[in-house]
Design an enzyme around this catalytic site. Structure first.
Site, PDB file in Angstrom:
ATOM      1  N   ASN A  39       0.832  -1.194   0.000  1.00  0.00           N
ATOM      2  CA  ASN A  39       0.000   0.000   0.000  1.00  0.00           C
ATOM      3  C   ASN A  39       0.870   1.248   0.000  1.00  0.00           C
ATOM      4  O   ASN A  39       1.905   1.292   0.678  1.00  0.00           O
ATOM      5  CB  ASN A  39      -0.909   0.013   1.233  1.00  0.00           C
ATOM      6  CG  ASN A  39      -1.996  -1.042   1.173  1.00  0.00           C
ATOM      7  OD1 ASN A  39      -2.582  -1.257   0.118  1.00  0.00           O
ATOM      8  ND2 ASN A  39      -2.252  -1.699   2.284  1.00  0.00           N
TER       9      ASN A  39
ATOM     10  N   HIS B 241       6.392  -1.611   3.361  1.00  0.00           N
ATOM     11  CA  HIS B 241       6.221  -3.030   3.669  1.00  0.00           C
ATOM     12  C   HIS B 241       5.416  -3.706   2.573  1.00  0.00           C
ATOM     13  O   HIS B 241       4.564  -3.088   1.931  1.00  0.00           O
ATOM     14  CB  HIS B 241       5.530  -3.238   5.018  1.00  0.00           C
ATOM     15  CG  HIS B 241       4.248  -2.472   5.178  1.00  0.00           C
ATOM     16  ND1 HIS B 241       4.219  -1.128   5.492  1.00  0.00           N
ATOM     17  CD2 HIS B 241       2.944  -2.849   5.062  1.00  0.00           C
ATOM     18  CE1 HIS B 241       2.965  -0.721   5.573  1.00  0.00           C
ATOM     19  NE2 HIS B 241       2.166  -1.750   5.300  1.00  0.00           N
TER      20      HIS B 241
ATOM     21  N   GLY C 187      -5.071   2.861   1.776  1.00  0.00           N
ATOM     22  CA  GLY C 187      -5.290   2.398   3.135  1.00  0.00           C
ATOM     23  C   GLY C 187      -4.016   2.177   3.915  1.00  0.00           C
ATOM     24  O   GLY C 187      -4.044   1.559   4.992  1.00  0.00           O
TER      25      GLY C 187
ATOM     26  N   HIS D 148       2.921  -6.998   2.095  1.00  0.00           N
ATOM     27  CA  HIS D 148       2.137  -8.054   2.737  1.00  0.00           C
ATOM     28  C   HIS D 148       2.255  -9.322   1.888  1.00  0.00           C
ATOM     29  O   HIS D 148       2.044  -9.271   0.666  1.00  0.00           O
ATOM     30  CB  HIS D 148       0.653  -7.689   2.786  1.00  0.00           C
ATOM     31  CG  HIS D 148       0.314  -6.438   3.537  1.00  0.00           C
ATOM     32  ND1 HIS D 148      -0.325  -6.453   4.758  1.00  0.00           N
ATOM     33  CD2 HIS D 148       0.486  -5.127   3.229  1.00  0.00           C
ATOM     34  CE1 HIS D 148      -0.531  -5.207   5.162  1.00  0.00           C
ATOM     35  NE2 HIS D 148      -0.054  -4.384   4.250  1.00  0.00           N
TER      36      HIS D 148
HETATM   37  P1  5GP Z   1      -0.815  -1.130   5.886  1.00  0.00           P
HETATM   38  O1  5GP Z   1      -2.289  -0.878   6.011  1.00  0.00           O
HETATM   39  O2  5GP Z   1      -0.008   0.031   6.409  1.00  0.00           O
HETATM   40  O3  5GP Z   1      -0.408  -1.592   4.535  1.00  0.00           O
HETATM   41  O4  5GP Z   1      -0.535  -2.366   6.815  1.00  0.00           O
HETATM   42  C1  5GP Z   1      -0.020  -2.286   8.103  1.00  0.00           C
HETATM   43  C2  5GP Z   1      -0.128  -3.654   8.736  1.00  0.00           C
HETATM   44  O5  5GP Z   1       0.635  -3.620   9.928  1.00  0.00           O
HETATM   45  C3  5GP Z   1      -1.557  -4.063   9.125  1.00  0.00           C
HETATM   46  O6  5GP Z   1      -1.888  -5.268   8.450  1.00  0.00           O
HETATM   47  C4  5GP Z   1      -1.484  -4.237  10.635  1.00  0.00           C
HETATM   48  O7  5GP Z   1      -2.247  -5.320  11.105  1.00  0.00           O
HETATM   49  C5  5GP Z   1      -0.001  -4.445  10.866  1.00  0.00           C
HETATM   50  N1  5GP Z   1       0.460  -4.013  12.185  1.00  0.00           N
HETATM   51  C6  5GP Z   1       0.156  -2.846  12.804  1.00  0.00           C
HETATM   52  N2  5GP Z   1       0.782  -2.775  14.000  1.00  0.00           N
HETATM   53  C7  5GP Z   1       1.494  -3.918  14.115  1.00  0.00           C
HETATM   54  C8  5GP Z   1       2.357  -4.420  15.140  1.00  0.00           C
HETATM   55  O8  5GP Z   1       2.590  -3.802  16.186  1.00  0.00           O
HETATM   56  N3  5GP Z   1       2.928  -5.639  14.913  1.00  0.00           N
HETATM   57  C9  5GP Z   1       2.696  -6.354  13.761  1.00  0.00           C
HETATM   58  N4  5GP Z   1       3.307  -7.536  13.651  1.00  0.00           N
HETATM   59  N5  5GP Z   1       1.883  -5.906  12.787  1.00  0.00           N
HETATM   60  C10 5GP Z   1       1.295  -4.705  12.964  1.00  0.00           C
END
Ligand code: 5GP
Length: 124
Positions: free
Chosen positions: A96, A109, A102, A111
């Protein structure tokens, strides 16, 4: 909340994980890359792969990272998928960038999602 693409947030969650200030369940680590299980998995397999460098999203990563960092990152993604056993059965990579995607955490990162039929590309 809008992501600030001008200044890297040293206090974002993944920066804290990289500094060892927050725990994580590591699945892979080398000089350039860390990968760990997502804390709120969206699929039976949900791993996050992050560069150790200070990059906010894919744009500054692919613009500013060294060739060594970029190669290490994408080689690691492939390696981790194989190690997770999700290469042949199928998986999805998501990165993302910004508000409309989102993106929540302002550290680049990818996923890795797998372990079930992932369905259509977008929910709506
Ligand atoms: P984004 O929406 O920024 O692409 O995804 C961020 C991801 O980070 C989300 O899937 C969320 O669940 C994950 N996430 C947020 N805080 C933490 C954390 O403290 N530890 C881990 N392992 N994942 C996290």
């Amino acid at each position: 909340m809008a992501i600030d693409f001008e200044t890297y947030d040293e206090d974002n969650i993944f920066a804290k994980i990289l500094r060892g200030e927050l725990p994580n369940t590591t699945v892979f680590e080398d000089d350039h890359v860390l990968a760990f299980h997502d804390i709120v998995p969206a699929a039976p397999v949900h791993v996050l792969v992050i560069p150790k460098g200070r990059y906010i999203a894919q744009d500054d990563f692919h613009r500013d990272a060294s060739d060594a960092e970029i190669i290490a990152f994408w080689r690691a993604v492939g390696h981790i998928c194989r190690e997770l056993g999700v290469t042949d059965e199928g998986h999805r990579l998501i990165a993302n960038q910004g508000t409309k995607s989102g993106q929540v955490v302002p550290h680049f990162h990818v996923h890795i999602l797998a372990g079930k039929n992932l369905g259509p590309l977008l929910a709506s």
